[in-house]
Write an enzyme that holds these catalytic residues in place. Structure first.
Site, PDB file in Angstrom:
ATOM      1  N   ASN A  12       0.875  -1.173   0.000  1.00 13.00           N
ATOM      2  CA  ASN A  12       0.000   0.000   0.000  1.00 13.00           C
ATOM      3  C   ASN A  12       0.911   1.221   0.000  1.00 13.00           C
ATOM      4  O   ASN A  12       1.366   1.670   1.033  1.00 13.00           O
ATOM      5  CB  ASN A  12      -0.911  -0.031   1.233  1.00 13.00           C
ATOM      6  CG  ASN A  12      -1.971   1.052   1.217  1.00 13.00           C
ATOM      7  OD1 ASN A  12      -1.853   2.047   0.504  1.00 13.00           O
ATOM      8  ND2 ASN A  12      -3.010   0.870   2.016  1.00 13.00           N
ATOM      9  N   ARG A  93      -2.277  -1.912  -3.732  1.00 11.00           N
ATOM     10  CA  ARG A  93      -3.336  -0.909  -3.772  1.00 11.00           C
ATOM     11  C   ARG A  93      -2.955   0.113  -4.831  1.00 11.00           C
ATOM     12  O   ARG A  93      -1.891   0.729  -4.770  1.00 11.00           O
ATOM     13  CB  ARG A  93      -3.488  -0.219  -2.423  1.00 11.00           C
ATOM     14  CG  ARG A  93      -4.434   0.985  -2.446  1.00 11.00           C
ATOM     15  CD  ARG A  93      -4.465   1.654  -1.084  1.00 11.00           C
ATOM     16  NE  ARG A  93      -5.222   2.903  -1.109  1.00 11.00           N
ATOM     17  CZ  ARG A  93      -4.672   4.110  -1.277  1.00 11.00           C
ATOM     18  NH1 ARG A  93      -3.361   4.205  -1.443  1.00 11.00           N
ATOM     19  NH2 ARG A  93      -5.416   5.191  -1.297  1.00 11.00           N
ATOM     20  N   HIS A 181     -10.978   5.366  -1.317  1.00  8.48           N
ATOM     21  CA  HIS A 181     -11.120   4.533  -0.105  1.00  8.48           C
ATOM     22  C   HIS A 181     -11.973   3.290  -0.389  1.00  8.48           C
ATOM     23  O   HIS A 181     -12.587   2.729   0.526  1.00  8.48           O
ATOM     24  CB  HIS A 181     -11.721   5.337   1.055  1.00  8.48           C
ATOM     25  CG  HIS A 181     -10.797   6.361   1.616  1.00  8.48           C
ATOM     26  ND1 HIS A 181     -11.210   7.636   1.947  1.00  8.48           N
ATOM     27  CD2 HIS A 181      -9.465   6.325   1.884  1.00  8.48           C
ATOM     28  CE1 HIS A 181     -10.182   8.330   2.409  1.00  8.48           C
ATOM     29  NE2 HIS A 181      -9.112   7.560   2.377  1.00  8.48           N
ATOM     30  N   ARG A 242      -5.486  18.259   2.971  1.00  9.67           N
ATOM     31  CA  ARG A 242      -6.294  18.536   1.779  1.00  9.67           C
ATOM     32  C   ARG A 242      -7.465  19.429   2.143  1.00  9.67           C
ATOM     33  O   ARG A 242      -8.056  19.304   3.219  1.00  9.67           O
ATOM     34  CB  ARG A 242      -6.815  17.235   1.166  1.00  9.67           C
ATOM     35  CG  ARG A 242      -5.740  16.309   0.626  1.00  9.67           C
ATOM     36  CD  ARG A 242      -6.372  15.046   0.067  1.00  9.67           C
ATOM     37  NE  ARG A 242      -5.368  14.030  -0.216  1.00  9.67           N
ATOM     38  CZ  ARG A 242      -5.574  12.722  -0.096  1.00  9.67           C
ATOM     39  NH1 ARG A 242      -6.765  12.280   0.301  1.00  9.67           N
ATOM     40  NH2 ARG A 242      -4.616  11.869  -0.384  1.00  9.67           N
ATOM     41  N   GLU A 382      -7.522  -2.508   4.909  1.00  5.83           N
ATOM     42  CA  GLU A 382      -7.300  -2.508   3.462  1.00  5.83           C
ATOM     43  C   GLU A 382      -6.358  -3.628   3.036  1.00  5.83           C
ATOM     44  O   GLU A 382      -6.553  -4.231   1.961  1.00  5.83           O
ATOM     45  CB  GLU A 382      -6.727  -1.153   3.034  1.00  5.83           C
ATOM     46  CG  GLU A 382      -7.697  -0.001   3.188  1.00  5.83           C
ATOM     47  CD  GLU A 382      -7.046   1.352   2.980  1.00  5.83           C
ATOM     48  OE1 GLU A 382      -7.674   2.214   2.344  1.00  5.83           O
ATOM     49  OE2 GLU A 382      -5.910   1.549   3.446  1.00  5.83           O
TER      50      GLU A 382
END
Length: 397
Positions: A12, A93, A181, A242, A382
């Protein structure tokens, strides 16, 4: 820590980190170890590995001026401590699948070529992710690799949700709401069904993945209805650095008043805004919670985050025509009772009410027993989802 049985490695890659985990395939995936290389590009980069036997866990500084150096160190460590032949497959990912990839893909030269073409869709993520894939291919050329796309979960959003209100010709170029996500959301929906039953997963669900990157997703009958991130992960709620949604006219205003060009504007809204920009102190909400009683900037950053998440919950409840389950996940969502409480305060009209004791204890079900909306805390995973996807794509047990 030499390992003899075949293992699946999950990767990832982020803008300044590489997370990884090693799984043993079988009746169900068993995690053998997890770790990461953090703060790539900085002087205090480090490799950390956590295994069940604490004596084998490590945390050590390293030189990682860029992703090339970092992945080289990671591959060296895998060969030295696990053995070169221990790996069966690698799952990555990949943040953006663009309009073409709606399912995971076994990585081929053609897939790599398409990912290079997609790089403008996610310039802050895809180049490093492609670099990691190519580096592992050079070191382990016969090892199958699988790309697991973070946009795939949202691929079939209703057309009204995925259309952007700009000239229609851009849609033909792949400009639409993608959402991100997705690996986290796919895991959360599977875990919700496992914990509560398939009926709960078929009801009206809002998933709130709140971490350094934060987004929400509305799901009905197991299918995505809408999501807060859009064409890029910059959209939606304010995040650690962000901006989330802002007036697009701001770009033209700053171009005229401060000669800010497109690259500088992108840098600002992705790396200098959000909690960091408002607080002028930290991008970490834990730091801001400690400072909020002494620093109004920290207090306003926390309040802004909670306010916007609350607004998105209300908007998605409207899009779903009601709400049955709200799920908190991600580093903030899983570990901050205070943030969860502030988000949920005032949402009683939707049927959302927390039990203060359950919430403080971080138990799985944190809503009041008399409430009609179940509010849950589920730890996302994840890496587990990537591992399961690799098994499915390659037909492993």
């Amino acid at each position: 820590m030499k390992l003899s049985n075949a293992r699946i490695l999950t990767i990832n890659g982020g803008s300044s980190s590489i997370k990884f985990a090693l799984f043993e395939p079988g009746h169900s995936l068993q995690r053998i170890l997890e770790g990461g290389i953090d703060r790539i590009g900085l002087a205090d980069a480090a490799l950390r590995v956590k295994v069940s036997n604490q004596a084998d866990s490590i945390s050590q500084p390293l030189s990682a001026p860029d992703h090339t150096a970092a992945v080289g160190t990671l591959m060296d460590w895998i060969e030295e401590y696990c053995g070169r032949d221990v790996l069966t497959a690698i799952g990555h990912r990949v943040v953006h699948g663009g309009p073409k990839f709606s399912n995971p893909q076994r990585i081929t030269a053609e897939v790599i070529e398409e990912l290079h073409r997609l790089s403008p869709f996610a310039p802050n993520h895809l180049p490093e992710e492609i670099l990691l894939i190519e580096a592992f291919h050079r070191r382990f050329p016969d090892l199958p690799q699988v790309a697991c796309f973070d946009t795939a979960f949202h691929h079939d959003l209703p057309r009204v949700a995925r259309l952007l209100p700009i000239p229609r010709r851009y849609e033909a170029q792949g400009v639409r709401r993608y959402g991100f996500h997705g690996l986290s959301y796919a895991f959360l929906m599977e875990e919700l069904a496992r914990l509560v039953g398939s009926k709960a997963a078929q009801d009206r669900v809002i998933l709130a993945h709140l971490g350094n990157g934060a987004s929400l997703a509305a799901v009905h009958r197991g299918k995505p209805v809408d999501t807060s991130m859009s064409f890029t992960p910059t959209a939606g709620v304010p995040m650690s650095t962000r901006s989330g949604d802002i007036d697009p006219g701001l770009a033209w205003y700053l171009a005229r008043t401060e000669s800010l060009d497109a690259k500088q504007f992108n840098e600002m809204v992705n790396f200098k805004s959000g909690l960091l920009g408002v607080s002028e102190t930290s991008s970490d909400i834990r730091d801001l919670l400690e400072l909020e009683t002494q620093d109004v900037r920290a207090a306003e950053a926390v309040a802004l985050f909670c306010y916007h998440v609350k607004k998105w919950i209300g908007a998605f409840a409207a899009a779903l025509g009601g709400l049955d389950t709200l799920v908190f996940a991600g580093g903030i969502g899983e570990n901050s009772p205070l943030i969860r409480k502030r988000i949920c305060d005032g949402l009683g009209f939707l049927g959302i009410e927390l039990d203060d004791t359950y919430n403080a204890e971080n138990v799985s079900l944190i809503s009041s027993n008399v409430n009609r909306v179940a509010v849950r805390v589920i730890r996302t995973n994840e890496e587990q989802m990537i591992g399961e996807t690799v098994c499915r794509v390659l037909g492993l047990s």
